[in-house]
Design a protein around this motif. Sequence first.
Motif, PDB file in Angstrom:
ATOM      1  N   THR A  72       0.802  -1.065   0.099  1.00 50.77           N
ATOM      2  CA  THR A  72       0.160  -0.064   0.016  1.00 50.77           C
ATOM      3  C   THR A  72       1.036   1.221  -0.093  1.00 50.77           C
ATOM      4  O   THR A  72       0.749   2.175  -0.647  1.00 50.77           O
ATOM      5  N   ILE A  76       0.756   4.387  -2.877  1.00 55.79           N
ATOM      6  CA  ILE A  76       0.553   5.707  -2.418  1.00 55.79           C
ATOM      7  C   ILE A  76       1.758   6.785  -2.712  1.00 55.79           C
ATOM      8  O   ILE A  76       1.440   7.651  -3.129  1.00 55.79           O
ATOM      9  N   TYR A 102       2.107   9.478   4.550  1.00 60.83           N
ATOM     10  CA  TYR A 102       1.611   8.263   4.541  1.00 60.83           C
ATOM     11  C   TYR A 102       1.629   7.777   5.824  1.00 60.83           C
ATOM     12  O   TYR A 102       0.557   6.954   6.252  1.00 60.83           O
ATOM     13  N   LEU A 142      -1.443   6.334   7.864  1.00 59.74           N
ATOM     14  CA  LEU A 142      -1.510   4.968   8.115  1.00 59.74           C
ATOM     15  C   LEU A 142      -2.253   4.948   9.541  1.00 59.74           C
ATOM     16  O   LEU A 142      -3.099   3.946  10.075  1.00 59.74           O
ATOM     17  N   ILE A 174      -6.432   4.866  -4.146  1.00 61.25           N
ATOM     18  CA  ILE A 174      -5.572   4.802  -2.795  1.00 61.25           C
ATOM     19  C   ILE A 174      -4.799   6.195  -2.304  1.00 61.25           C
ATOM     20  O   ILE A 174      -3.468   6.188  -2.319  1.00 61.25           O
ATOM     21  N   LEU A 212      -4.486   9.064   0.515  1.00 60.93           N
ATOM     22  CA  LEU A 212      -4.390   8.970   1.774  1.00 60.93           C
ATOM     23  C   LEU A 212      -5.665   8.963   2.590  1.00 60.93           C
ATOM     24  O   LEU A 212      -6.008   8.225   3.594  1.00 60.93           O
ATOM     25  N   LEU A 245      -7.135   5.112   2.738  1.00 59.09           N
ATOM     26  CA  LEU A 245      -6.249   4.109   3.384  1.00 59.09           C
ATOM     27  C   LEU A 245      -7.215   3.260   4.262  1.00 59.09           C
ATOM     28  O   LEU A 245      -6.713   2.046   4.665  1.00 59.09           O
TER      29      LEU A 245
END
Length: 465
Positions: free
Chosen positions: A76, A80, A98, A102, A125, A127, A130
């Motif tokens: 991921t 991103i 990121y 996350l 994808i 942010l 997410l």
Amino acid sequence: MKNIILVDRQCELVDEFIARGCRIIVLVVETPEQAQSYRAAYTKEQIEIITHRFAVESVIAMEYLDYELIESFRDTQRKIEFTYHRDFRDTMLVTNKYLNALFWWNRIFETHTIDFVFNNAIEHILLCELCLPIAQKRGIPAFCAPTRLIFAPNILDYATKSYIPLCGDTLNDEQLAENFYFHFDFGWIPPFYQKHSKVGNAMIRLLLRLGGSLLVDFLVWGRNVLVGKEGSRFKENLLSYLQLMCMKHYYKKISTQPKEGEKFIFYAIQFEPEGNTSVCVPLQNQLSVIQMLSRALPEDYKLYVKEHPMQFSLNKPRMYYYLYNFGYFKNRSFYKELEKLPNVRFIDLDTSSKELNQKALAVATINGTVHLEATFFSGKPCIVFGGHNMLLKNAKNIVYVESFEDLYNGVRTLLENPQSFVLTEEEIHQYKAYIKARSIYHKSPTKARDMLDSVLSYLAERENV
């Protein structure tokens, strides 16, 4: 009552979802103004956290640092970072954004019970999206609404990469046909260029006609310099534009007209950077795709490649966003690498793609509507590298590639038994029916209701199974 996370940057679904009894734990919209509007309209019992895309990109949550979490989402992270390089050149900044996002999203899932996640957009994808991979990792149903057609979203089960049947107002034949004949309006002017007077708008249109977005950007930059302000990327965009023009000149230099009677497969190079050819597919590299095609062809066949016409139109208002860092995704070295392949021929931009489709043994694509056009209109076999989110990956005329062996064997079957790829009218009808049952017209007045009904019906069916 369902506890949900809703990413609805277009603000199309919020009211319907709340009216139908959903409690929104997190709502993500596009702008601060939209977020403020929803805070005024709803209580915390209805929507607990209201934020917007740019706030998620600026959140600080390093107090929730978790190395195991970082390792679990390396793929991921790659997607991103690839996506955000359209807008940022600073890799450390992108990675920092990121990681904070996350940890923030993961904390939401740790402290709330979530029944499902819905992202009213393609699975880019960003942010703010997410929540999709985190939900998948936790076994929570997650859905997004990609426009695999041009004007008709589908609902994709993010975990299984399958399209769910839709309730209510699905596509009719006329609406389906509209999705294959999209004419890109380069004259469209984005709202941020618009002024509050007819004279101002007329001046903007004149400037855009004379020098494109770069001219407007130059004037904004000059004004900012005079008043001591920053905030324009004119110099960076100008350098990118010069690089783009060099790239276009080089392509024209190496491209030729098709040769009469030459046998070939046609690959229409796709625009970069574009989500459908980057984060939405497992093989996000057109150079690799073309190398595979080149190696799979028999000696007496050529691979015709033609650049996307919009690739060199990044000074247009609609495309200007992509100019800033386009060279990160595709530059002249892309063509130079392809020149090393002896059976690859670059086709002149003025050559009709429709004509190439008609004369080719097959067409090839990573993603997009090319495989649908091949199925319903040109009657051609289509080689696809698009992963599990293709609408018609199992159609009879599709060579679906997951390995070089798939490609090699598919090309040999194309040569030895071309009739096995020919579709009957009944098969075409079945494929159209499949797509129409999983697509909703973007202007449907019941779009929000039908989307929620479809998700709830799908979830209920899964629970019963």
